[in-house]
Design an enzyme around this catalytic site. Structure first.
Site, PDB file in Angstrom:
ATOM      1  N   GLU A 170       0.824  -1.206   0.000  1.00  0.00           N
ATOM      2  CA  GLU A 170       0.000   0.000   0.000  1.00  0.00           C
ATOM      3  C   GLU A 170       0.863   1.263   0.000  1.00  0.00           C
ATOM      4  O   GLU A 170       0.354   2.371  -0.113  1.00  0.00           O
ATOM      5  CB  GLU A 170      -0.961   0.005   1.199  1.00  0.00           C
ATOM      6  CG  GLU A 170      -0.310   0.014   2.579  1.00  0.00           C
ATOM      7  CD  GLU A 170       0.101  -1.370   3.100  1.00  0.00           C
ATOM      8  OE1 GLU A 170       0.569  -2.207   2.292  1.00  0.00           O
ATOM      9  OE2 GLU A 170      -0.024  -1.599   4.317  1.00  0.00           O
ATOM     10  N   CYS A 275      16.277  -6.795  -0.011  1.00  0.00           N
ATOM     11  CA  CYS A 275      16.398  -7.979   0.850  1.00  0.00           C
ATOM     12  C   CYS A 275      17.730  -8.673   0.616  1.00  0.00           C
ATOM     13  O   CYS A 275      18.144  -9.507   1.413  1.00  0.00           O
ATOM     14  CB  CYS A 275      15.268  -8.940   0.587  1.00  0.00           C
ATOM     15  SG  CYS A 275      15.342  -9.632  -1.051  1.00  0.00           S
ATOM     16  N   GLU A 375      17.176  -6.675  11.251  1.00  0.00           N
ATOM     17  CA  GLU A 375      17.218  -6.179   9.871  1.00  0.00           C
ATOM     18  C   GLU A 375      16.908  -4.688   9.924  1.00  0.00           C
ATOM     19  O   GLU A 375      15.859  -4.285  10.429  1.00  0.00           O
ATOM     20  CB  GLU A 375      16.169  -6.895   9.022  1.00  0.00           C
ATOM     21  CG  GLU A 375      16.159  -6.390   7.591  1.00  0.00           C
ATOM     22  CD  GLU A 375      15.112  -7.071   6.709  1.00  0.00           C
ATOM     23  OE1 GLU A 375      14.013  -7.359   7.196  1.00  0.00           O
ATOM     24  OE2 GLU A 375      15.418  -7.279   5.517  1.00  0.00           O
TER      25      GLU A 375
HETATM   26  P1  NAD Z   1       5.992  -5.953   5.188  1.00  0.00           P
HETATM   27  O1  NAD Z   1       6.138  -7.314   5.746  1.00  0.00           O
HETATM   28  O2  NAD Z   1       5.666  -4.839   6.120  1.00  0.00           O
HETATM   29  O3  NAD Z   1       4.809  -5.947   4.082  1.00  0.00           O
HETATM   30  C1  NAD Z   1       4.737  -6.912   3.079  1.00  0.00           C
HETATM   31  C2  NAD Z   1       3.285  -7.109   2.687  1.00  0.00           C
HETATM   32  O4  NAD Z   1       2.568  -7.606   3.818  1.00  0.00           O
HETATM   33  C3  NAD Z   1       2.591  -5.821   2.259  1.00  0.00           C
HETATM   34  O5  NAD Z   1       1.790  -6.106   1.148  1.00  0.00           O
HETATM   35  C4  NAD Z   1       1.773  -5.435   3.477  1.00  0.00           C
HETATM   36  O6  NAD Z   1       0.579  -4.763   3.146  1.00  0.00           O
HETATM   37  C5  NAD Z   1       1.453  -6.760   4.128  1.00  0.00           C
HETATM   38  N1  NAD Z   1       1.359  -6.674   5.589  1.00  0.00           N
HETATM   39  C6  NAD Z   1       2.051  -5.823   6.398  1.00  0.00           C
HETATM   40  N2  NAD Z   1       1.728  -6.064   7.691  1.00  0.00           N
HETATM   41  C7  NAD Z   1       0.840  -7.085   7.692  1.00  0.00           C
HETATM   42  C8  NAD Z   1       0.155  -7.790   8.723  1.00  0.00           C
HETATM   43  N3  NAD Z   1       0.303  -7.483  10.005  1.00  0.00           N
HETATM   44  N4  NAD Z   1      -0.682  -8.780   8.368  1.00  0.00           N
HETATM   45  C9  NAD Z   1      -0.847  -9.115   7.072  1.00  0.00           C
HETATM   46  N5  NAD Z   1      -0.227  -8.479   6.059  1.00  0.00           N
HETATM   47  C10 NAD Z   1       0.608  -7.478   6.353  1.00  0.00           C
HETATM   48  O7  NAD Z   1       7.315  -5.657   4.347  1.00  0.00           O
HETATM   49  P2  NAD Z   1       7.760  -4.291   3.656  1.00  0.00           P
HETATM   50  O8  NAD Z   1       8.148  -3.319   4.710  1.00  0.00           O
HETATM   51  O9  NAD Z   1       6.772  -3.872   2.632  1.00  0.00           O
HETATM   52  O10 NAD Z   1       9.062  -4.789   2.849  1.00  0.00           O
HETATM   53  C11 NAD Z   1      10.324  -4.906   3.436  1.00  0.00           C
HETATM   54  C12 NAD Z   1      10.565  -6.308   3.947  1.00  0.00           C
HETATM   55  O11 NAD Z   1      10.430  -7.242   2.883  1.00  0.00           O
HETATM   56  C13 NAD Z   1      11.986  -6.500   4.460  1.00  0.00           C
HETATM   57  O12 NAD Z   1      11.939  -7.284   5.622  1.00  0.00           O
HETATM   58  C14 NAD Z   1      12.672  -7.249   3.335  1.00  0.00           C
HETATM   59  O13 NAD Z   1      13.782  -8.039   3.714  1.00  0.00           O
HETATM   60  C15 NAD Z   1      11.560  -8.099   2.848  1.00  0.00           C
HETATM   61  N6  NAD Z   1      11.810  -8.576   1.496  1.00  0.00           N
HETATM   62  C16 NAD Z   1      12.177  -9.870   1.349  1.00  0.00           C
HETATM   63  C17 NAD Z   1      12.457 -10.351   0.087  1.00  0.00           C
HETATM   64  C18 NAD Z   1      12.866 -11.783  -0.114  1.00  0.00           C
HETATM   65  O14 NAD Z   1      12.947 -12.191  -1.241  1.00  0.00           O
HETATM   66  N7  NAD Z   1      13.113 -12.561   0.919  1.00  0.00           N
HETATM   67  C19 NAD Z   1      12.353  -9.506  -1.029  1.00  0.00           C
HETATM   68  C20 NAD Z   1      11.968  -8.188  -0.828  1.00  0.00           C
HETATM   69  C21 NAD Z   1      11.698  -7.733   0.437  1.00  0.00           C
END
Ligand code: NAD
Length: 496
Positions: A170, A275, A375
């Site tokens: 979002e 990531c 992280e």
């Molecule tokens: P995030 O976990 O906050 O959000 C990811 C998704 O989950 C979003 O679509 C969000 O709307 C949803 N979300 C957030 N909180 C939620 C909840 N409580 N319940 C259900 N859904 C929820 O991650 P971010 O801040 O958008 O992205 C950064 C993170 O993503 C970092 O930890 C990074 O390492 C990770 N990442 C990992 C990879 C990989 O391949 N392992 C790749 C890219 C990013």
């Protein structure tokens, strides 16, 4: 104010979308309710039934058309990423390029879905295996790669004959709407690709919905664990890729200049919001020459708006996140580490309200410090000093994350030992960010991935399909059959 997304609710919830370089709110995204998600999934399930009957030739034709449109709109996609994520345009172009490579992989779906066939597994009996689509697959993606990470998922899922429901972050929702428009122009039937803008409510509605067969998730580890557990509880196949703490191990024989260059790119590229970013440099032996080389380069980096070609590094995603990153540098100092390059007080001319944070280098970090344990997801490189390669491998393996890692050395035997013994999913040898190509599969170990399947490549094809094996006998009327006595036991011996 630009509004993104739709809802059937009379008074839907919304969230602000910012331009991180100016700090200005540029749009608001309408957050889908549970009822909105249900309506989208119902339409997707209907579309999936027709799409699985669409021939491979017809499907790959649409994928090729989509690939051409993405290619033509590379700059539009990149501009849309930079406007809401903040990364520099050249990096956004790179993100789009890596995403398109997965589309290109999926264009080969007629070949990728070929089954197996064995003639005469027993006398007059043939065996074969095929892979069939699952139905509706959902994708939930993070803010840091708003084009590439969703492209790890939907080209393969759709090519395999599934409908796909995407819930993008979002915080930077606009690039996804452009992608949806390109699918439409490519001729993809309605509702085979559905976008649901939203937050946790939409995610949970997808996880609980009985018509969703599988969920691909990429994001932070706590949410990945939640998605894995809740998705499993409702009987779904789940791959949930989580957060990371990536180490680069530098041996005394490594080439100093090229290693420092690689670490600068891996630590500070995209302001550390990757990531696969390196955040811990583990130096074996004398660390000072490498620290000096990294510090010199870090001080020369230009942090500024992603639209300015002079910028090496853009802002962070939100003010809150910027302050959180700064907090880790405060904590490192309090814990006794040395801040060699400090990004906290960075001043970007004309960028007072942007979420900027400068490159930061912290030395004498130990594994118990918060700056190492957590992280950070910002441009903060920590240096840990160890005596031997064994110590370095032990340190990397003790970390709960296991996404990516790299070793810098000229010694093949040391590199081989590292490659063999390290408990991390993606390993680079003199390559700081070892992101697999589209035709390999991406994924970490330990708390960086919940589930068995890595993403895209052949693991992606397997994740998005279900295996069926068929054993066939066609009695030959010309030879006649002897009714005899039916056997109730497994066949045995050479006369099968
Ligand atoms: P995030 O976990 O906050 O959000 C990811 C998704 O989950 C979003 O679509 C969000 O709307 C949803 N979300 C957030 N909180 C939620 C909840 N409580 N319940 C259900 N859904 C929820 O991650 P971010 O801040 O958008 O992205 C950064 C993170 O993503 C970092 O930890 C990074 O390492 C990770 N990442 C990992 C990879 C990989 O391949 N392992 C790749 C890219 C990013």
């Amino acid at each position: 104010m630009n509004q993104i997304g739709m809802s059937g609710e009379a008074q839907p919830r919304t969230a602000p979308v910012f331009n991180p370089a100016t700090g200005q709110q540029t749009a608001e995204v309408v957050l889908a309710s549970t009822a909105d998600v249900h309506a989208g999934v119902t339409r997707a399930a209907e579309a999936a039934r027709a799409w699985r009957n669409t021939s491979l030739t017809a499907r790959s034709k649409i994928l090729f058309a989509f690939r051409e449109l993405c290619d033509r709109h590379r700059d539009d996609l990149a501009a849309s990423i930079t406007a809401e994520h903040g990364k520099v345009l050249e990096d956004a172009r790179g993100e789009v390029a890596r995403g398109i490579e997965v589309v290109e992989f999926a264009c080969g779906i007629p070949h990728l879905l070929k089954g197996e066939f064995s003639e005469d597994v027993s006398t007059g009996i043939d065996a074969s295996s095929i892979r069939q689509p699952l139905g509706v697959v959902a994708g939930i993606t993070p803010f840091n790669f708003p084009v590439m990470v969703p492209m790890w998922m939907y080209p393969v899922a759709i090519a395999c004959g599934n409908a796909f429901v995407l819930k993008p972050s979002e915080r930077d929702p606009s690039p996804t709407d452009l992608v949806a428009e390109l699918w439409r122009q490519a001729g993809l039937p309605d509702d085979v690709f559905t976008v649901v803008h939203g937050d946790a409510e939409a995610v949970n509605a997808l996880l609980d919905h009985p018509e969703i067969a599988a969920v691909s998730f990429v994001g932070s580890t706590p949410v990945a664990r939640h998605v894995f557990e809740r998705g499993h509880a409702s009987g779904k196949r789940v791959q949930a890729l989580g957060g990371a703490k990536n180490h680069a191990v530098v041996l005394p024989d490594a080439d100093l200049a090229s290693t420092a260059d690689a670490l600068i790119a891996a630590g500070y590229g995209s302001a550390g919001e990757r990531c696969m970013a390196v955040s811990a440099v583990v130096v074996v032996g004398d660390a000072q020459p490498l620290i000096d080389a990294i510090a010199e380069r870090a001080r020369a980096l230009v942090t500024g708006p992603g639209t300015d070609p002079a910028s090496d590094m853009g802002p962070l995603i939100t003010q809150t996140h910027r302050d959180r990153v700064a907090g880790y540098v405060d904590l490192a100092l309090a814990d006794g580490a040395d801040v060699v390059v400090d990004g906290r007080d960075l001043v970007v001319p004309g960028g007072d309200n942007g979420f900027f944070f400068g490159p930061t280098l912290v030395d004498n970090v130990t594994p118990d410090m918060a700056v190492y344990r957590d992280e950070i997801f910002g441009p903060v490189l920590s240096v840990l000093r160890v005596d031997t390669l064994d110590d370095a491998i032990e340190l990397v393996n003790a970390n709960p994350f296991g996404n990516g890692t790299a070793i810098f050395t000229r010694d093949g035997a040391s590199a081989r030992r590292f490659r063999r013994d390290v408990t991390v999913g993606m390993v680079g040898i003199n390559v700081a960010i070892p992101v697999p190509m589209a035709y390999y599969s991406f994924g970490g170990w330990k708390q960086s991935l919940f589930g068995d399947a890595h993403i895209h490549g052949m693991e992606g094809v397997r994740f998005n399909t279900r295996l069926k094996t068929i054993t066939t006998r066609w009695p030959d009327p010309s030879s006649g059959t002897d009714p005899g006595r039916p056997a109730l036991h497994f066949p045995s011996g050479d006369n099968r």
